[in-house]
Design a protein around this motif. Structure first.
Motif, PDB file in Angstrom:
ATOM      1  N   ARG A  81       0.705  -1.131  -0.063  1.00  0.00           N
ATOM      2  CA  ARG A  81      -0.295   0.007   0.095  1.00  0.00           C
ATOM      3  C   ARG A  81       0.793   1.333   0.004  1.00  0.00           C
ATOM      4  O   ARG A  81       0.424   2.085  -0.698  1.00  0.00           O
ATOM      5  N   TYR A  83       3.534   2.018  -1.541  1.00  0.00           N
ATOM      6  CA  TYR A  83       3.870   2.230  -2.861  1.00  0.00           C
ATOM      7  C   TYR A  83       2.918   2.234  -3.941  1.00  0.00           C
ATOM      8  O   TYR A  83       3.010   2.592  -5.008  1.00  0.00           O
ATOM      9  N   GLU A  84       1.658   2.169  -3.638  1.00  0.00           N
ATOM     10  CA  GLU A  84       0.461   2.030  -4.491  1.00  0.00           C
ATOM     11  C   GLU A  84       0.389   3.344  -5.380  1.00  0.00           C
ATOM     12  O   GLU A  84       0.253   3.278  -6.328  1.00  0.00           O
ATOM     13  N   GLN A  85       0.715   4.598  -4.769  1.00  0.00           N
ATOM     14  CA  GLN A  85       0.392   5.644  -5.659  1.00  0.00           C
ATOM     15  C   GLN A  85       1.535   5.807  -6.601  1.00  0.00           C
ATOM     16  O   GLN A  85       1.304   6.160  -7.681  1.00  0.00           O
ATOM     17  N   GLU A  86       2.614   5.716  -6.105  1.00  0.00           N
ATOM     18  CA  GLU A  86       3.913   5.799  -7.122  1.00  0.00           C
ATOM     19  C   GLU A  86       3.730   4.688  -8.334  1.00  0.00           C
ATOM     20  O   GLU A  86       4.194   4.985  -9.376  1.00  0.00           O
ATOM     21  N   ARG A  88       0.894   3.413  -9.423  1.00  0.00           N
ATOM     22  CA  ARG A  88       0.011   3.745 -10.388  1.00  0.00           C
ATOM     23  C   ARG A  88       0.434   4.833 -11.424  1.00  0.00           C
ATOM     24  O   ARG A  88      -0.078   4.764 -12.619  1.00  0.00           O
ATOM     25  N   LEU A  89       1.408   5.905 -10.896  1.00  0.00           N
ATOM     26  CA  LEU A  89       1.774   6.653 -11.723  1.00  0.00           C
ATOM     27  C   LEU A  89       2.689   6.259 -12.790  1.00  0.00           C
ATOM     28  O   LEU A  89       2.849   6.578 -13.955  1.00  0.00           O
ATOM     29  N   ARG A  90       3.424   4.970 -12.356  1.00  0.00           N
ATOM     30  CA  ARG A  90       4.375   4.296 -13.337  1.00  0.00           C
ATOM     31  C   ARG A  90       3.662   3.692 -14.513  1.00  0.00           C
ATOM     32  O   ARG A  90       4.322   3.424 -15.472  1.00  0.00           O
ATOM     33  N   PRO A  95      -3.608   0.406 -14.687  1.00  0.00           N
ATOM     34  CA  PRO A  95      -3.595   0.582 -13.312  1.00  0.00           C
ATOM     35  C   PRO A  95      -4.000  -0.435 -12.512  1.00  0.00           C
ATOM     36  O   PRO A  95      -3.616  -0.524 -11.379  1.00  0.00           O
ATOM     37  N   TRP A  98      -0.922  -2.193 -10.598  1.00  0.00           N
ATOM     38  CA  TRP A  98       0.017  -1.538  -9.675  1.00  0.00           C
ATOM     39  C   TRP A  98       0.777  -2.139  -8.630  1.00  0.00           C
ATOM     40  O   TRP A  98       1.665  -1.958  -8.254  1.00  0.00           O
ATOM     41  N   ALA A 102       4.320  -2.246  -7.392  1.00  0.00           N
ATOM     42  CA  ALA A 102       4.800  -1.871  -5.971  1.00  0.00           C
ATOM     43  C   ALA A 102       5.713  -3.079  -5.429  1.00  0.00           C
ATOM     44  O   ALA A 102       6.524  -2.661  -4.889  1.00  0.00           O
TER      45      ALA A 102
END
Length: 122
Positions: A81, A83-86, A88-90, A95, A98, A102
């Motif tokens: 969790r 690492y989720e935001q980063e 998803r951005l990658r 998405p 993710w 992660a």
């Protein structure tokens, strides 16, 4: 490793041989492990129904499940969790993957996938 790649390689003699001859620890998310346990027997059953496999399919399926049990480390979703935001951005084009990113961010491991969406942007 993503589910489609893992299941695909485990159903191929070449993939099983590679994983046995060059043993590594493969890091999987809980979701990939769950999907693998669902997909392996489902795809094997379809292969049997289509006549695409020989009589050793049950032994090969058992070997595939043994490889999963012995050569994978499962990473809990709770550990992923942060690492989720980063992640998803990658991978904005997919998405849903993710967790795969992660896992790589958390462990520093390479990603093994055959998904064409990964060719661009990583």
């Amino acid at each position: 490793m993503d589910t489609n790649t893992l299941v695909g390689e485990l159903l191929r003699t070449r993939g099983r041989d590679y994983m046995l001859q060059a043993p590594h620890t493969y890091f999987l998310s809980e979701r990939v492990l769950s999907e693998t346990h669902y997909e392996l027997p489902r795809r094997a059953t379809r292969m049997i129904a289509g006549g695409a496999v020989g009589p050793r399919i049950q032994a090969n399926l058992a070997l595939a499940l043994r490889i999963v049990a012995e050569q994978t480390t499962v990473i809990s979703t709770a550990l992923l969790r942060p690492y989720e935001q980063e992640a998803r951005l990658r991978i904005p084009r997919d998405p849903d993957d993710w967790e795969l990113v992660a896992v790589a961010l958390l462990t520093g491991a390479d990603i093994w996938t055959n998904d064409a969406v990964w060719v661009v942007g990583w």
